[in-house]
Scaffold this motif. Structure first.
Motif, PDB file in Angstrom:
ATOM      1  N   HIS A 103       1.972  -7.091   0.608  1.00 23.04           N
ATOM      2  CA  HIS A 103       3.047  -5.794  -0.360  1.00 23.04           C
ATOM      3  C   HIS A 103       4.395  -6.257  -1.262  1.00 23.04           C
ATOM      4  CE1 HIS A 103       4.361  -4.267   3.132  1.00 23.04           C
ATOM      5  NE2 HIS A 103       5.222  -3.507   2.118  1.00 23.04           N
TER       6      HIS A 103
ATOM      7  N   ASP B 101       6.917  -3.022  -2.495  1.00 24.47           N
ATOM      8  CA  ASP B 101       7.237  -1.406  -1.999  1.00 24.47           C
ATOM      9  C   ASP B 101       7.049  -0.498  -3.445  1.00 24.47           C
ATOM     10  OD1 ASP B 101       7.796  -1.393   0.627  1.00 24.47           O
ATOM     11  OD2 ASP B 101       9.403  -1.511   0.214  1.00 24.47           O
TER      12      ASP B 101
ATOM     13  N   ASN C  97      14.939  -3.087  -0.289  1.00 23.62           N
ATOM     14  CA  ASN C  97      14.068  -4.238  -1.015  1.00 23.62           C
ATOM     15  C   ASN C  97      14.070  -3.054  -2.165  1.00 23.62           C
ATOM     16  OD1 ASN C  97      12.914  -5.543   0.294  1.00 23.62           O
ATOM     17  ND2 ASN C  97      11.132  -4.551   1.024  1.00 23.62           N
TER      18      ASN C  97
ATOM     19  N   HIS D  50       6.268  -9.183   0.370  1.00 26.54           N
ATOM     20  CA  HIS D  50       6.922  -8.712   1.821  1.00 26.54           C
ATOM     21  C   HIS D  50       5.123  -8.396   2.421  1.00 26.54           C
ATOM     22  CE1 HIS D  50       7.644  -4.738   0.613  1.00 26.54           C
ATOM     23  NE2 HIS D  50       7.630  -4.891   1.639  1.00 26.54           N
TER      24      HIS D  50
HETATM   25 FE   LIG Z   1       7.349  -3.279   2.882  1.00 28.63          FE
END
Ligand SMILES: [Fe+2]
Ligand SMILES: O=C(O)CCC(=O)C(=O)O
Length: 281
Positions: free
Chosen positions: A135, A137, A174, A192
């Protein structure tokens, strides 16, 4: 997390596209085929709730979480401040006036920003099993702390998952979908996933802790073309997501990864963010 499952289920996030509250293991798909389910449980606490207790802005949490709200508030405030400083630096580097990105994340407006504590049970015999599926974020910047390995990234343009080794005294940051969109794709929201910790580490319970800084629910997700760099990038490769707010973006993604909402492979596809590689589940 030590409470009986039936107690925790009273605080479950539900299937309607909200993420605040408890998520049981197995509530989310990890790929478009629907053969496997996620193995992690987590508790998400809304920034709005932690900062405004005793007032309830979004919801209540399990009693042990409510009792720890002062510590959770500290964690959220510190992480939020770090993420905002990083975002200012990115604004400068992208040539976006700081005020514009700050306004998208107006701290006085309600937001999907949240903290998350994640537990994956020991998985010594399951090296291939996916704990959290591939996925990106949802939001702008995620600040992540883990001790055991298991987090993997797929660097854009490559085909092989790579472990991110946790380093003492370091956090992992991220970039998420909203920063990718605001920057017109100059910044990438990286794919990730989480797999069982490698080797000997597999016999331990894996814990991680995250704070997700996301735009206000009502903020429109759009390239910030006030920056010449972003304007140029969008001219070369348009960002075509329609007139969607951050709230709508998150809700679509969260809802469609829930196994209870699955109708077929299209549900998983509808849960995807700015990057999607079907074979990289
Ligand atoms: Fe994540
Ligand atoms: O547990 C980890 O290391 C990563 C968790 C993650 O990617 C997430 O919760 O979005």
């Amino acid at each position: 997390m030590a409470l009986p499952l039936e107690e925790k289920m009273k605080y479950e996030q539900g299937d309607q596209g909200r993420s605040f509250g408890y998520k049981a293991a197995g509530a989310n798909n990890v790929d478009e085929y629907g053969l496997n389910l996620d193995t992690v449980e987590f508790i998400n606490v809304a920034r709005d709730d932690a900062l405004n207790r005793p007032k309830i802005i979004h919801r209540e949490y399990p009693p042990p979480t409510e009792e720890r709200m002062p510590a959770i508030k500290n964690f959220i405030q510190a992480s939020d401040a770090i993420n905002r400083s990083l975002m200012d630096i990115m604004s400068d580097r992208l040539g976006i006036p700081r005020e514009i990105l700050r306004a998208k994340h107006d701290p006085t407006k309600t937001t999907p920003s949240e903290s998350r504590v994640i537990r994956n049970p020991p998985r010594p015999m399951s090296p291939e099993e996916i704990a959290i599926g591939s996925h990106t974020d949802f939001g702008s910047l995620s600040l992540l702390h883990n001790i055991l390995g298991g987090l993997q990234v797929l660097v854009p343009g490559t085909q092989t998952w790579q472990y991110i080794k946790p380093l003492p005294g370091h956090a992992i940051c991220n970039i998420g979908d909203s920063l990718a969109i605001y920057s017109g794709g100059v910044l990438r929201s990286n794919l990730h996933r989480v797999v069982p910790p490698p080797g000997e580490q597999g016999k331990y319970e894996r814990w991680s802790l995250v704070y997700f800084l996301r735009p206000a629910f009502e903020s429109v997700m759009e390239p910030l073309v006030q920056s010449p760099l972003v304007a140029e990038a969008v001219k070369k490769k348009p960002v075509d997501i329609g007139n969607v707010t951050a709230g709508e973006w998150f809700s679509r993604r969260i809802k469609n990864q829930r196994v209870a909402n699955r109708t077929g492979p299209e549900t998983w596809r509808a849960s995807r963010g700015t990057e999607h590689i079907p074979t990289a589940a």
